[in-house]
Design a protein around this motif. Structure first.
Motif, PDB file in Angstrom:
ATOM      1  N   GLU A   1      29.524  37.651  44.098  1.00  0.00           N
ATOM      2  CA  GLU A   1      30.407  37.847  45.235  1.00  0.00           C
ATOM      3  C   GLU A   1      31.816  38.096  44.716  1.00  0.00           C
ATOM      4  O   GLU A   1      32.161  37.685  43.597  1.00  0.00           O
ATOM      5  N   ALA A   2      32.631  38.810  45.532  1.00  0.00           N
ATOM      6  CA  ALA A   2      33.995  39.128  45.115  1.00  0.00           C
ATOM      7  C   ALA A   2      34.819  39.506  46.340  1.00  0.00           C
ATOM      8  O   ALA A   2      34.274  39.811  47.423  1.00  0.00           O
ATOM      9  N   GLN A   3      36.127  39.527  46.146  1.00  0.00           N
ATOM     10  CA  GLN A   3      37.051  40.000  47.166  1.00  0.00           C
ATOM     11  C   GLN A   3      37.565  41.373  46.728  1.00  0.00           C
ATOM     12  O   GLN A   3      38.157  41.511  45.648  1.00  0.00           O
ATOM     13  N   VAL A   4      37.283  42.399  47.548  1.00  0.00           N
ATOM     14  CA  VAL A   4      37.710  43.763  47.230  1.00  0.00           C
ATOM     15  C   VAL A   4      38.438  44.329  48.442  1.00  0.00           C
ATOM     16  O   VAL A   4      37.862  44.408  49.543  1.00  0.00           O
ATOM     17  N   ALA A   5      39.685  44.717  48.250  1.00  0.00           N
ATOM     18  CA  ALA A   5      40.496  45.307  49.328  1.00  0.00           C
ATOM     19  C   ALA A   5      40.492  44.425  50.566  1.00  0.00           C
ATOM     20  O   ALA A   5      40.389  44.904  51.703  1.00  0.00           O
ATOM     21  N   GLY A   6      40.552  43.110  50.318  1.00  0.00           N
ATOM     22  CA  GLY A   6      40.629  42.179  51.433  1.00  0.00           C
ATOM     23  C   GLY A   6      39.308  41.921  52.107  1.00  0.00           C
ATOM     24  O   GLY A   6      39.276  41.243  53.153  1.00  0.00           O
ATOM     25  N   ARG A   7      38.206  42.403  51.562  1.00  0.00           N
ATOM     26  CA  ARG A   7      36.904  42.193  52.192  1.00  0.00           C
ATOM     27  C   ARG A   7      36.020  41.353  51.264  1.00  0.00           C
ATOM     28  O   ARG A   7      36.077  41.483  50.017  1.00  0.00           O
ATOM     29  N   HIS A   8      35.171  40.530  51.873  1.00  0.00           N
ATOM     30  CA  HIS A   8      34.254  39.681  51.113  1.00  0.00           C
ATOM     31  C   HIS A   8      32.982  40.483  50.811  1.00  0.00           C
ATOM     32  O   HIS A   8      32.216  40.814  51.724  1.00  0.00           O
ATOM     33  N   VAL A   9      32.778  40.795  49.510  1.00  0.00           N
ATOM     34  CA  VAL A   9      31.679  41.674  49.091  1.00  0.00           C
ATOM     35  C   VAL A   9      30.579  40.859  48.423  1.00  0.00           C
ATOM     36  O   VAL A   9      30.857  39.982  47.581  1.00  0.00           O
ATOM     37  N   LEU A  10      29.337  41.158  48.804  1.00  0.00           N
ATOM     38  CA  LEU A  10      28.150  40.578  48.159  1.00  0.00           C
ATOM     39  C   LEU A  10      27.318  41.694  47.557  1.00  0.00           C
ATOM     40  O   LEU A  10      27.118  42.744  48.175  1.00  0.00           O
ATOM     41  N   LEU A  11      26.827  41.469  46.338  1.00  0.00           N
ATOM     42  CA  LEU A  11      25.986  42.469  45.667  1.00  0.00           C
ATOM     43  C   LEU A  11      24.878  41.731  44.934  1.00  0.00           C
ATOM     44  O   LEU A  11      25.151  40.875  44.086  1.00  0.00           O
TER      45      LEU A  11
END
Length: 814
Positions: free
Chosen positions: A569-579
């Motif tokens: 998981e990460a924060q990208v451009a203010g969004r919470h991303v799951l991969l």
């Protein structure tokens, strides 16, 4: 050993003073040893006395240490037939410390495996010289010297041929002209008289025999006196018998019966001239058989441009050291193996890979000696120089393969060992039979001479090595290197070719092969790449490469956290991303719609599905796969067309392996195999007595490569795999496997043709020369025709082998 001396052996395994003391005490007990000094720093032991190296090696082994073996190549000149080969091999094999010796008539060399004993290579060369041949230890510089020497030998042979022909022609015209046109015979005798004509023939023939033909006496007489007659001995005996009989008829005719006072000077002169002509043609053809080595050597530049203290200077290639900074101009060949420091260019690496497409080179890219630079200048740092470069290793591999003996040669060696003595016995029996039942002494001499001349075993000695030389050289040009010559024979009998999967059938690196987005594809890929930007995982690299190819700009990722067994998981451009995997999405309660059905279908093909979500919404399904090489399918189809079955040995799950096998048409699958289980998988494929070849590229493939009947290593793989294999495919293209088998079959067919001709020729013509057709048909074989047929047999064998130079690959690079 007859004389007391000091010999130094290398010893592996000595690690302390206790080891050296143990070695010294054990060797001191050996009979004939008068002194022992072990040196821990150099890893050697010096032994005084007359003990044989093999006995010393046994003592060292009993102490738990080992004596390594070396391989020495000798360049040998003066060998003319299979009997010479056998004689040199026996001389070398008798030397203490020699393990095995293999002599190649075609390239006039010997490959000797021996214990690492100081001075032994020099003693080997001296022993060969004492046997009547010229020998020197082959080195990088001696290869060039030897090439120059061979050119000189060819020129000297041509001069001898022209002189002998000029002297022989009048003799032939004087004697045979009268038989072809009787009035010419009467005119000669009326004008000059028989005695004068015979004296002229004697003078001219004597000059031929003891001028250009003296080379036969220098080699043949000592061999005869040593009880090891060779081809030269047969020529000497045949020509001398014809000349001697004619000389007696000329000067003391009263010693011969009335009806036997005839001369055969023309036979002696023509025999020598024709055999000299055959030798010259052989020398020219032999030069062409080694053309592949000459071409490879020619790829190595002689000088390099080195940057030393800011000054660029051109120096001989031998002066380049690892770490030197070199300059490469457009169109130049790379001098040594190295790595690009500055610049950007495209290089032609077809000499290594066989691929015609130039390869891009930028900072940090490897360079290989002998490859050709494109249109831009580069600077590079030398890493491997001299004999350590890839090109030098290729040359050594080709030379080793060309000097090898195939199992098929063993039968030939057994025959040729007794062939010349047998021919001499047949000639003697022929003489006796003609004396008892024939018309007279003259015909008995002619028949015996014809047997001696026609049975020279040149073609037998050349039949196998010439085909090996040309075939392995052609293989090198096709990107197929035979590290061991016997693999050339073993490969043609292979019934199953087994492949490692990763890096062999496939590219060996994952790629993003599909992206199914619920919205904007570019946005989804940029989110996934940003989240993976800091990862070293191969799948992360695949996603990043895909983003780079599309020219995407990545936003910085923060709070990146791996979730073991699920993804990240990460924060990208203010969004919470799951991969990650589907279970990550299930755990987070993210709806996936119809994406799981597509993921299941892709997983069944052996591909890896990954889900991407942002702020609780599914964005995309990413499909990552290790792509099958573009040429894999064509190579496997070509193997099936050759009647060879295919197999895949992989650690992948059985379902994945079966899917890939079905896609490629592979016959057998050994799946879920651990690295140490590949040898057992090879043995399973061997059931039923089938011959199995294995193709691999990794360190874990080395045991299987060594265990298979023939191991083929991908040249772009690890050094460990290359060293374990018998055949190296210089590029990662599996078409090389097809070409290797195709080449092997063609070479073995060529060898069988040569051997059939060599043996059939002798089997058919020796009885004719002896006179078996005379009682029924009145037919005999002239010694002159015998000399011509003997020369033609060698030329046929060489010409047939040279046809392999035109062999086309079974599958060519597009």
């Amino acid at each position: 050993m007859s004389d007391s001396q000091t010999q130094t052996l290398r010893v592996d395994g000595m690690t302390c003073a206790s080891c050296t003391g143990r070695v010294e005490r054990l060797l001191a007990r050996e009979e004939g040893v008068t002194g022992v000094r072990a040196n821990l720093m150099t890893g050697t032991v010096a032994v005084d006395g007359v003990a044989e190296p093999a006995k010393l090696a046994e003592r060292i082994a009993a102490a738990g240490f080992s004596t390594p073996e070396d391989v020495t190549r000798l360049s040998i000149s003066g060998m003319t037939c299979a009997s010479c080969v056998g004689r040199v091999e026996r001389v070398l094999a008798k030397l203490p410390g020699v393990v095995s010796a293999s002599v190649n008539l075609a390239d006039e060399s010997a490959t000797v495996r021996h214990l690492a004993v100081s001075g032994l290579p020099e003693r080997m060369a001296e022993a060969v010289r004492k046997a009547g041949y010229d020998a020197q230890i082959a080195t990088e510089t001696s290869r060039e010297d030897r090439a120059a020497q061979k050119e000189g030998e060819q020129a000297a042979l041509l001069r001898s041929v022209l002189l002998a022909a000029a002297l022989t022609l009048p003799v032939f015209v004087m004697e045979m002209g009268g038989h072809l046109y009787p009035p010419f015979h009467h005119w000669q005798h009326a004008l000059f008289g028989q005695t004068f004509l015979w004296l002229v023939q004697f003078a001219l023939t004597s000059v031929v025999l003891f001028g250009p033909g003296l080379r036969f006496f220098r080699a043949g007489v000592p061999a005869l006196l040593h009880g090891a007659p060779d081809m030269n001995s047969l020529v000497v005996m045949g020509a001398t018998a014809a000349w001697g009989y004619s000389t007696v008829a000329t000067f003391v005719p009263e010693l011969l019966p009335e009806g036997s006072r005839v001369v055969y000077f023309e036979a002696a002169a023509v025999i020598v001239t024709l055999i000299l002509l055959g030798r010259w043609l052989e020398a020219r053809a032999k030069g062409r058989t080694g053309a592949a080595i000459a071409k490879l050597v020619g790829l190595q530049p002689q000088t390099a441009r080195i940057d030393r203290a800011g000054l660029v200077q051109e120096v001989p290639i031998a002066e380049v050291q690892p770490g030197d900074l070199l300059h490469l101009r457009p169109g130049e060949r790379v001098a040594v193996d190295g790595m690009v420091v500055t610049g950007h260019s495209w290089l032609d690496e077809s000499m290594i890979t066989g691929e015609p497409v130039p390869v891009e080179k930028t900072e940090g890219a490897p360079l290989t000696a002998g490859t050709v630079n494109g249109s831009s200048a580069l600077t590079y740092r030398a890493e491997r120089v001299g004999s350590d470069t890839v090109l030098a290793r290729i040359i050594r591999m080709v030379e080793d393969a060309q000097g090898a003996k195939l199992p098929i040669q063993a039968a030939v060696d057994r025959v040729t060992r007794v062939f010349v003595p047998a021919v001499m016995a047949v000639a003697a029996l022929t003489f006796v039979a003609w004396m008892i039942w024939g018309p007279g002494l003259g015909q008995a001499v002619v028949a015996a001479v014809a047997v001696l001349i026609i049975a020279c075993p040149c073609a037998m000695g050349l039949a196998t090595p010439t085909s090996i030389m040309v075939g392995t050289g052609r293989g090198a040009e096709m990107g197929v290197l035979f590290r061991r010559g016997d693999a050339l024979q073993a490969l043609q009998g292979v019934e199953v070719v087994a492949f490692d999967k990763t890096g062999t059938l496939t590219e060996g690196r994952p790629e993003l092969v599909a992206l199914i987005a619920t919205g904007d594809e570019a946005e989804a890929l940029s989110f996934a790449a940003a989240a993976e930007a800091g990862s070293e995982h191969p799948i992360a690299h695949a996603i990043l490469r895909a983003a780079e190819e599309k020219g995407l700009t990545l936003a910085p990722a923060t709070g990146v956290s791996a979730i073991p067994g699920f993804g990240l998981e990460a924060q990208v451009a203010g969004r919470h991303v799951l991969l990650g995997a589907e279970r990550l999405m299930t755990r987070e309660g993210i709806a996936l719609g119809d994406l799981p059905a597509r993921a299941e279908a892709e997983a069944a093909k052996g591909r890896t599905p990954l889900y991407l979500a942002a702020d609780g919404q599914a964005l995309a399904l990413l499909i990552v796969a290790d792509r099958v090489k573009p040429t894999t399918r064509a190579a496997l189809e070509a193997l099936h067309a050759l009647g060879v079955q295919t197999a895949m040995i992989t650690g992948d799950a059985r379902a994945t392996a079966q899917s890939i096998a079905a896609e490629l048409g592979i016959d057998h699958v050994e799946a879920e195999v651990l690295p140490d289980g590949k040898v057992a998988a090879i043995e399973a494929l061997r059931q039923g007595g089938r011959k199995v070849a294995f193709v691999g590229d990794g360190i874990n493939d080395a045991p299987a490569l060594a265990a298979a009947d023939v191991g083929l290593a991908i040249g772009t793989g690890t050094d460990v795999a290359v060293e374990a294999a018998e055949v190296v495919l210089m590029s990662g293209d599996l078409r090389g496997v097809v070409n290797a088998i195709h080449l092997s079959r063609k070479v073995l067919t060529n060898i069988r043709q040569n051997l059939f001709w060599a043996f059939a020729y002798n089997a058919a013509l020796v009885p004719v020369a002896a006179g078996v057709l005379y009682p029924a048909f009145g037919l005999t074989l002239s010694p002159m025709l015998g000399a011509g047929a003997m020369a033609l047999s060698s030329i046929f064998v060489l010409s047939n082998a040279l046809r392999l130079k035109a062999l086309r690959p079974a599958l060519e690079a597009k």
